[in-house]
Scaffold this active site. Structure first.
Site, short mmCIF file in Angstrom:
data_model
loop_
_atom_site.label_atom_id
_atom_site.label_comp_id
_atom_site.label_asym_id
_atom_site.label_seq_id
_atom_site.Cartn_x
_atom_site.Cartn_y
_atom_site.Cartn_z
N GLY A 105 90.84 81.32 15.77
CA GLY A 105 91.27 80.09 15.07
C GLY A 105 90.76 78.82 15.70
CG ASN A 149 90.52 87.10 23.75
OD1 ASN A 149 89.96 85.95 24.22
ND2 ASN A 149 90.63 88.26 24.34
CG ASP A 150 94.51 87.04 17.07
OD1 ASP A 150 93.48 87.09 16.14
OD2 ASP A 150 95.34 87.88 16.89
CB ALA A 151 94.46 81.16 20.29
CB SER A 209 97.62 87.08 21.43
OG SER A 209 98.56 85.87 22.43
#
Lengths: 408, 403
Positions: A182, A177-179, A175
């Site tokens: 962001g 890569n989501d950050a 996750s």
């Protein structure tokens, strides 16, 4: 919490952010802004609860206040529970945005427009608004309507292709890569805020998460442009340096990473090992030779690393000027003397989750410190303050809106 | 020459390789006046890293350097000489920001650290980007991308689809953790710049790469805080996502995280009978029979190319993506539709395609205009025109190896 820091204002004090974000990328971006002192008001609702509040590995939960997943990406924010799918709710959201500097959302392209909360509608009530939309592929182009989660960003962007063993599958990652998406959004907002200080103009920012990740492997695009070849994943190895890998140490699943940069460092490594006969092999005298025989070199080196604890060996190698670090687990990080001394790990308290360890904001600013300014919000905990004090709604009107499930 | 929206911001960059130069690039690509200071002779280490055309090392044709230094001006300075340090102080005297990545203590020894520089420029913002930060027992440790990435806790979780713990953890793609630290540094820097524009002070920003990369992983690291057990790289042997290969041998990612995702996938596969029957009709059943599920998905994938699978699933509103290498990525029509790629004409390397900005700003049309500098390309312009050194001075500096 980083106590002494909380009393000093951060650099973004006075900036208000309305956060329509959910799940990870959007919330992570605004949490970074909150660290820096911005006031972040999260707009959420029981009608469509932020997945992070209820999603667990086992499935969905009824309890919306006990999610550490949610806590991790919503520190320092306020929360209003507002059903923006109702006309009254959307109108209140517009009034909220009119008081703010920044709005952010990460729904599928088009959703905010349909709710009357697109950039056109919002910039009407706040002409110099900075608004960021985060989506998988951006709000334009043939892929704009496609659905994406973090593993999609890492796959499309080229990240996954470059992650993993040379003989293994691509690695789509975690996750984080989501950050990363962001983080790119937070940078774009900071840039837009600075531009606005100069020009007085706001900005609509359409961010494609897949491209934000590609920018982080941008040199691979240059490589193709120059050589006509795409680089491939190669575990921990490097094209010039050797030894350059992760080696097993004493104990269960314990590892050290070692990156020898040149022949001088190779000599230092030999010295540290007590100059075993195998290391005197002529082939290993040059970086090119070590690269050519890397499998053999790595196997021999690992016979040596296996005799040590990772941290013990790290200290030994660092004392001789060789770059080495353990491959740390979360447990080791949260108990690391270095990170504790720097305040990189800290604690937050939460009314339901209790007192727990947390990672601190990733900058130390000497005059206007970043800090975790408060814990993650309970759903709607700022309703009275925001609708009452900020928007000036009378108490009975707030009651009516609650009954009508507009504030919900 | 047109100007970018941040052309009023003066930045001096004293940095090598990826992290701090990426911070400088992020500002330069919005028009900030970034002057990159390199040591004479060899320059930035990225000039020696490649990739190079025809694999022929050439400090002016390193792809890594060219990508990370667009829109900057380049000067050379030998900070080992007093004259070099004096020129550096004069450069910094009217700058807004200094970005630097020297080992903690090195600039203090040269009399060029934050404390010394703020005396000549009290409003200066100094952003220091180092592997482990300015303080703490590891501040002086040597590190490269590999070792920093593993020290962050991210390496221990990769590759996330490991069947067991037999093989070693791996680092992130390319220089991922270094880029991460660069963006983090840019955010902190712009925060300080914003505050300063509103009457705030100059200040020192200490960015630890290890900390920056660790912070990105906080949603996984928290599993240790919750359970007292550290997560590892075997976390993906469950029903969240899977990779299949198309008949062209290319990988495609399929998301399997919910019943809603399954519905789209089921439709995309042409509603096969097995997929509507137990155990494959529920998340719980699919999870319990995950290896068999993967086999069946692969059997379907065998009949289509990776691109076909991607578009079929997306057409049914479920999530999927092809696993692209650089070549395949560059062929995606999405890039042209969003003007993502930028071309720079470089005097030594020629015309090259670069990734541009991943975000579109409605009020910023400026796309950048300057390829990465040749080593010392702007010495005359910067030391002569800006600092007022005479041609004689410059010749002397050159002779003495100062520039």
């Amino acid at each position: 919490m980083s106590d002494n820091a909380t009393s000093r204002p951060g650099p973004l004090q006075g900036v208000r952010v309305i956060d329509f974000g959910w799940v990870l990328a959007g919330p992570y971006a605004t949490m970074l802004l909150s660290y820096l002192g911005a006031e972040v008001i999260k707009v959420e609702s029981r009608r469509r609860v932020d997945e992070q509040r209820i999603a667990h590995r086992a499935g969905l939960s009824e309890e919306v206040e006990a999610s550490s997943n949610f806590l991790e990406v919503n520190l320092g924010k306020g929360s209003v529970s507002l059903n923006i799918a109702t006309p009254e709710g959307a109108e209140l959201a517009r009034r909220l945005v009119a008081t703010a500097d920044v709005a952010i959302e990460n729904m599928r392209p088009g959703v905010m427009d349909r709710l009357g909360l697109g950039y056109d509608a919002l910039s009407e009530v706040k002409p110099d608004l900075i608004m960021v939309s985060i989506s998988g592929w951006g709000a334009t182009g043939p892929l704009r309507d496609y659905t994406a989660y973090a593993p999609c960003f890492s796959s499309y962007s080229g990240l996954a292709h470059l992650t993993g063993y040379a003989d293994g599958e691509p690695g789509t990652g975690t996750s984080s890569n989501d950050a990363r998406a962001g983080t790119a959004a937070a940078f774009a907002i900071l840039m837009a805020l600075n531009i606005r200080e100069r020009t007085g103009e706001g900005q609509y920012i359409d961010l494609a998460a897949s491209l934000a990740l590609n920018a982080l492997v941008g040199d691979s695009v240059l490589e193709y442009a120059m050589t006509g070849e795409s680089p491939a994943r190669d575990g921990n190895r490097d094209r010039l340096m050797a030894p350059h890998n992760v080696y097993r140490c004493k104990g269960e699943d314990r590892w050290i990473s070692i990156a020898v940069g040149d022949d001088t460092e190779w000599a230092k490594l030999r010295e540290t090992m007590g100059d075993p006969p195998w290391a005197a092999d002529e082939t290993f005298a040059t970086a090119a030779g070590r690269r050519a025989e890397e499998d053999r070199l790595d196997a021999l080196l690992e016979e040596w690393t296996l005799q040590y604890e990772p941290m013990e060996l790290t200290e030994l190698l660092q004392s001789r000027g060789v770059a080495a670090m353990p491959s740390f687990s979360a447990e080791e990080l949260f108990n690391s003397p270095h990170l504790v001394e720097r305040g990189a790990v800290t604690e937050v308290a939460h009314p339901v989750l209790g007192r727990r360890q947390a990672v601190s904001p990733p900058w130390k600013l000497s005059e206007t410190p970043a800090s975790i300014r408060s814990t993650a919000p309970l759903l709607g905990q700022s309703n009275d303050e925001v609708f009452g004090r900020l928007l000036g709604l009378p108490a009975e009107e707030i009651e009516r809106l609650k009954k009508a499930k507009v504030i919900y | 020459m047109s100007q970018g929206p941040m052309s009023h911001l003066k930045v001096v960059e004293l940095a090598d390789l990826v992290a701090a130069p990426y911070c400088g690039k992020l500002l330069a690509d919005f028009g900030a006046d970034v002057i990159k200071v390199e040591p004479p002779q060899h320059g930035d280490e990225a000039r020696r890293r490649g990739p190079f055309p025809d694999d022929a090392p050439d400090p002016e044709r390193s792809g890594l350097f060219l990508y990370l230094n667009t829109n900057k001006r380049g000067v050379t300075l030998d900070l080992g000489s007093e004259q070099g340090r004096e020129l550096f102080r004069r450069l910094v005297a009217d700058a807004d920001v200094l970005i630097e990545d020297r080992t903690p203590g090195e600039l203090a020894r040269l009399g060029l650290d934050f404390q010394a520089l703020r005396k000549i420029n009290p409003r200066l913002i100094v952003t220091s980007v180092t592997p482990f930060g300015q303080t703490g027992p590891w501040a002086g440790y040597k590190s490269r991308h590999l070792t920093t990435f593993h020290a962050s806790g991210q390496g221990y979780l990769l590759p996330m689809n490991s069947p067991d713990l037999t093989r070693e953890p791996v680092r992130g793609a390319g220089y991922l953790g270094e880029y991460d630290a660069g963006v983090t540094a840019a955010i902190g820097t712009l925060g300080a710049v914003f505050k300063r524009g509103r009457g705030g002070p100059g200040q020192h920003i200490d960015v630890s790469k290890q900390h920056a990369v660790m912070h990105l992983e906080k949603s996984q690291l928290r599993r240790y805080v919750d359970d007292g057990v550290a997560p590892d790289r075997t976390g993906m042997g469950r029903l969240l996502e899977t990779l299949v290969t198309g008949k062209d041998g290319r990988y495609v990612l399929i998301i399997l995280s919910s019943q809603i995702q399954w519905k789209g996938l089921y439709k995309a596969m042409g509603e096969p009978e097995w997929a509507a029957r137990p155990p494959f009709d529920t998340q719980a059943g699919r999870s319990a029979n995950y290896p068999e599920l993967r086999r069946r998905l692969q059997a379907w994938a065998d009949g289509h190319t990776a691109e076909e699978i991607f578009h079929k699933i997306q057409a049914c509103k479920s999530a999927s993506a092809p696993v692209y290498d650089a070549e395949a990525f560059l062929q995606s029509p999405q890039l042209a539709a969003r003007d993502y790629l930028v071309e720079y004409e470089h005097p030594a390397a020629g015309r090259l395609t670069h990734p541009g900005r991943p975000y579109k700003f409605s009020n910023v049309s400026w796309q950048g205009e300057r390829p990465a500098p040749l080593l010392g390309q702007h010495n005359d312009e910067v030391f002569g025109r800006h600092l007022g050194c005479s041609q004689d001075d410059l010749a002397k500096f050159r002779e003495a190896g100062v520039i």
